[in-house]
Write a protein that holds these residues in place. Structure first.
Motif, PDB file in Angstrom:
ATOM      1  N   HIS A   1       0.819  -1.279   0.052  1.00 52.27           N
ATOM      2  CA  HIS A   1       0.115  -0.093  -0.144  1.00 52.27           C
ATOM      3  C   HIS A   1       0.835   1.337   0.042  1.00 52.27           C
ATOM      4  N   PRO A   2       1.531   1.513  -1.005  1.00 57.70           N
ATOM      5  CA  PRO A   2       2.708   2.611  -1.155  1.00 57.70           C
ATOM      6  C   PRO A   2       1.728   4.055  -1.009  1.00 57.70           C
ATOM      7  N   HIS A   3       2.363   4.719  -0.475  1.00 51.00           N
ATOM      8  CA  HIS A   3       1.883   6.201  -0.288  1.00 51.00           C
ATOM      9  C   HIS A   3       1.598   6.741  -1.523  1.00 51.00           C
TER      10      HIS A   3
ATOM     11  N   ALA B   1       7.569   4.306  -5.308  1.00 48.90           N
ATOM     12  CA  ALA B   1       7.598   3.905  -3.942  1.00 48.90           C
ATOM     13  C   ALA B   1       8.972   2.698  -3.598  1.00 48.90           C
ATOM     14  N   GLN B   2       9.387   1.971  -4.554  1.00 52.64           N
ATOM     15  CA  GLN B   2      10.497   1.022  -4.700  1.00 52.64           C
ATOM     16  C   GLN B   2      11.705   1.796  -4.354  1.00 52.64           C
ATOM     17  N   GLN B   3      11.764   3.077  -5.209  1.00 51.72           N
ATOM     18  CA  GLN B   3      13.140   3.732  -4.997  1.00 51.72           C
ATOM     19  C   GLN B   3      13.023   4.767  -3.675  1.00 51.72           C
ATOM     20  N   ALA B   4      11.633   5.094  -3.502  1.00 54.10           N
ATOM     21  CA  ALA B   4      11.700   6.113  -2.237  1.00 54.10           C
ATOM     22  C   ALA B   4      10.359   5.822  -1.755  1.00 54.10           C
ATOM     23  N   PRO B   5      10.324   4.932  -0.642  1.00 54.49           N
ATOM     24  CA  PRO B   5       9.037   4.505   0.172  1.00 54.49           C
ATOM     25  C   PRO B   5       8.108   5.773   0.633  1.00 54.49           C
ATOM     26  N   SER B   6       8.887   6.755   1.112  1.00 55.57           N
ATOM     27  CA  SER B   6       8.253   7.719   1.864  1.00 55.57           C
ATOM     28  C   SER B   6       8.040   9.024   1.150  1.00 55.57           C
ATOM     29  N   SER B   7       7.091   9.458   1.262  1.00 56.48           N
ATOM     30  CA  SER B   7       6.928  11.134   0.430  1.00 56.48           C
ATOM     31  C   SER B   7       7.523  12.049   1.318  1.00 56.48           C
ATOM     32  N   ALA B   8       7.649  13.340   0.795  1.00 56.97           N
ATOM     33  CA  ALA B   8       8.467  14.336   1.595  1.00 56.97           C
ATOM     34  C   ALA B   8       7.487  14.877   2.711  1.00 56.97           C
ATOM     35  N   ILE B   9       6.087  14.502   2.462  1.00 59.12           N
ATOM     36  CA  ILE B   9       5.255  15.100   3.478  1.00 59.12           C
ATOM     37  C   ILE B   9       5.435  14.059   4.820  1.00 59.12           C
ATOM     38  N   GLU B  10       5.558  12.730   4.401  1.00 59.38           N
ATOM     39  CA  GLU B  10       5.838  11.773   5.363  1.00 59.38           C
ATOM     40  C   GLU B  10       7.110  12.023   6.290  1.00 59.38           C
ATOM     41  N   ARG B  11       7.943  12.533   5.584  1.00 55.18           N
ATOM     42  CA  ARG B  11       9.302  12.621   6.064  1.00 55.18           C
ATOM     43  C   ARG B  11       9.307  13.829   6.978  1.00 55.18           C
ATOM     44  N   MET B  12       8.615  14.748   6.621  1.00 61.18           N
ATOM     45  CA  MET B  12       8.206  15.954   7.382  1.00 61.18           C
ATOM     46  C   MET B  12       7.729  15.526   8.716  1.00 61.18           C
ATOM     47  N   LEU B  13       6.718  14.938   8.710  1.00 53.75           N
ATOM     48  CA  LEU B  13       5.988  14.430   9.739  1.00 53.75           C
ATOM     49  C   LEU B  13       6.823  13.508  10.718  1.00 53.75           C
ATOM     50  N   ALA B  14       7.427  12.765  10.046  1.00 47.58           N
ATOM     51  CA  ALA B  14       8.379  11.840  10.844  1.00 47.58           C
ATOM     52  C   ALA B  14       9.373  12.787  11.755  1.00 47.58           C
TER      53      ALA B  14
END
Length: 517
Positions: A76-78, A163-176
């Motif tokens: 279920h990729p972002h 998603a295989q190359q970058a599993p998380s999005s910029a928004i997700e990385r910011m929230l993390a």
């Protein structure tokens, strides 16, 4: 002093790897068991099922893992961009929808044939007209649905590929980076899987001390201790920081470092004691988290029982490769990733006649395979060797027959500050070293005089350093006196760890005899 039910005080060590090849946790566990602690070392299972074995007097538990959250995240990729809004939510849904659309299209052909049979059998003109109209409408709707299904599938496939190359999005990385558990679990779902599996084992074993290795286990340990206290049991938590999470860089998993630092920041105050693998890490933990007590430093040095004589007692790596004494052998045991800089060593081989580079690794895939390809392109494949790990207790003697131990770290904050486990193993093996000029390793090498330092990523400088050490190897190895090795042994680190256990738990077990290892 013992626990109230007269059983031996129990320590449960949690580590988010498969235990094999992790010399630090193995030594910590054996040392605790020898000191009288009823010791459980809990790690991951290769099969996904719970497994138990023995490591001397240590009970090794490999926790049952479904990895359900990790699998769910993978399928279920972002959703990214405008196309992401229409993309199917998962790989399974995409496959099912596409499959059903194909069946609808196939069904239309069958419906046409059935209608033709009814007309041939004498169906009324009205029924024939009505049937043809209905079939035309159905065909139009199926074709329209087909375009929509195809568009959503293409959007999912594109999203999945990204998603295989970058599993998380910029928004997700910011929230993390903000540290909330929900966002952390979204981008690092293995934290949920670890909580589900390791947390359950920690509850079942009812420890007096939970020793959490690395930040990914810190939250698991703190929550398990809180559950135990709610039931009236006293449980202390020791956090063991193997890495400098705030300064780590993992290009293959860009959310790992910010999430683990956020976990550390959130839960470290709940730990009753903190351990660091090197002095620099201890200082950084104080700086980042305003700790009032400096962490106990427990360096991952080899056990004195593994120390060896110059050249080793057994043929070791030189014998396994069938190389004579004239060959220069560079050895590297440990993790291989781009940030470790080993491509620099491979690129130096064409400049070093009769020099062999040996990696000792857990897996030959991924970046190791890329290095093998690079060696082939440079025409040095016959002098680049990839071997399996050897047991921790055999490592120093195995590598002692090499010429030089190398450490080619690149410049990221955590690697500037660390002394790697392999460096201590080189000392135990009496191996001269060639290391990149990252801050800590470079300074220690210059202080000890046991090798040469080259500028990070400089192939010519690395080759020059190797030639310099190989030409006068005995001088560099002369620093390895028995007294020097004794000062760099695991046995010198153990008292501080055991004292911390006693301090946080109020328990001091009686030492017990354990099988030799």
């Amino acid at each position: 002093m013992t626990t109230s039910d007269q059983r031996r005080p129990r320590v449960v060590m949690l580590v988010g790897n498969f235990i094999d090849g992790d010399s630090r946790v193995q030594k910590e566990a054996r040392s605790a068991a020898e000191a009288g602690w009823d010791t459980y070392l809990v790690g991951r299972s290769y099969t996904g099922k719970r497994e138990e074995s023995e490591l001397g007097a240590v009970t090794v538990v490999r926790a049952a893992e479904t990895m359900a959250a990790t699998r769910y995240r993978s399928s279920h990729p972002h959703r990214r961009g405008v196309k992401g809004l229409i993309a199917y939510s998962s790989q399974d849904v995409s496959r099912v929808k596409h499959q059903r659309q194909r069946l609808r299209q196939m069904d239309l052909a069958a419906e046409r044939e059935l209608l033709a049979r009814r007309i041939s059998a004498g169906a009324s003109p009205f029924a024939a007209l009505f049937g043809k109209a209905g079939l035309t409408t159905s065909g139009t709707l199926v074709r329209a649905r087909g375009y929509w299904v195809a568009a959503r599938k293409r959007a999912f496939d594109a999203n999945y590929q990204v998603a295989q190359q970058a599993p998380s999005s910029a928004i997700e990385r910011m929230l993390a980076k903000r540290g909330g558990d929900t966002s952390s679990w979204d981008v690092q779902p293995r934290l949920i899987d670890f909580e589900d599996s390791f947390g359950r084992v920690a509850d079942q074993l009812e420890p007096d001390v939970i020793h959490a290795n690395d930040a990914e286990m810190l939250g698991v340990a703190v929550r398990a201790a809180a559950r135990a206290r709610a039931e009236g049991r006293k449980v202390a938590v020791v956090y063991d920081s193997h890495e400098y999470t705030a300064g780590d860089v993992r290009p293959e998993d860009v959310t790992w470092a910010p999430v683990m630092f956020a976990q550390e920041r959130k839960y470290i105050a709940a730990a009753d004691g903190v351990v660091a693998a090197v002095d620099n890490f201890a200082d950084k933990l104080v700086e980042h988290h305003k700790l009032t007590v400096r962490p106990t430093v427990v360096r991952n040095m080899p056990e004195a029982s593994t120390f060896t004589v110059a050249g080793g007692k057994e043929p070791g790596v030189r014998g396994q490769l069938g190389l004579g004494p004239e060959a220069t052998i560079l050895v590297y045991p440990g993790a291989v990733t781009p940030i470790r800089g080993l491509d620099t060593a491979v690129r130096a081989l064409p400049k070093l006649a009769d020099t062999h580079l040996v990696l000792m690794v857990a897996s030959r895939g991924g970046y190791v395979a890329e290095l093998v390809t690079l060696a082939g392109e440079l025409g040095v494949a016959d002098r680049f060797h990839v071997l399996d790990y050897v047991p921790v207790e055999e490592l120093t003697d195995f590598i002692a027959s090499a010429t030089i131990g190398i450490d080619t770290l690149r410049r990221i904050p955590t690697q500037e500050l660390t002394i790697t486990t392999k460096y201590w193993s080189y000392i135990g093996a009496r191996l001269p070293v060639v290391v990149s000029d990252v801050k800590a390793a470079g300074a220690l090498t210059r202080e000890l005089g046991n090798g040469e330092v080259f500028e990070v990523d400089d192939v010519d400088a690395l080759a020059h350093a190797v030639r310099t050490v190989a030409a006068d190897r005995e001088r560099y190895a002369a620093v390895y006196t028995d007294e020097m090795l004794a000062a760099h042994s695991w046995e010198g680190q153990v008292p501080a760890l055991l004292a911390l256990y006693a301090q946080v738990s109020g328990l001091t077990p009686e030492p017990v005899a354990t099988p030799a290892h």
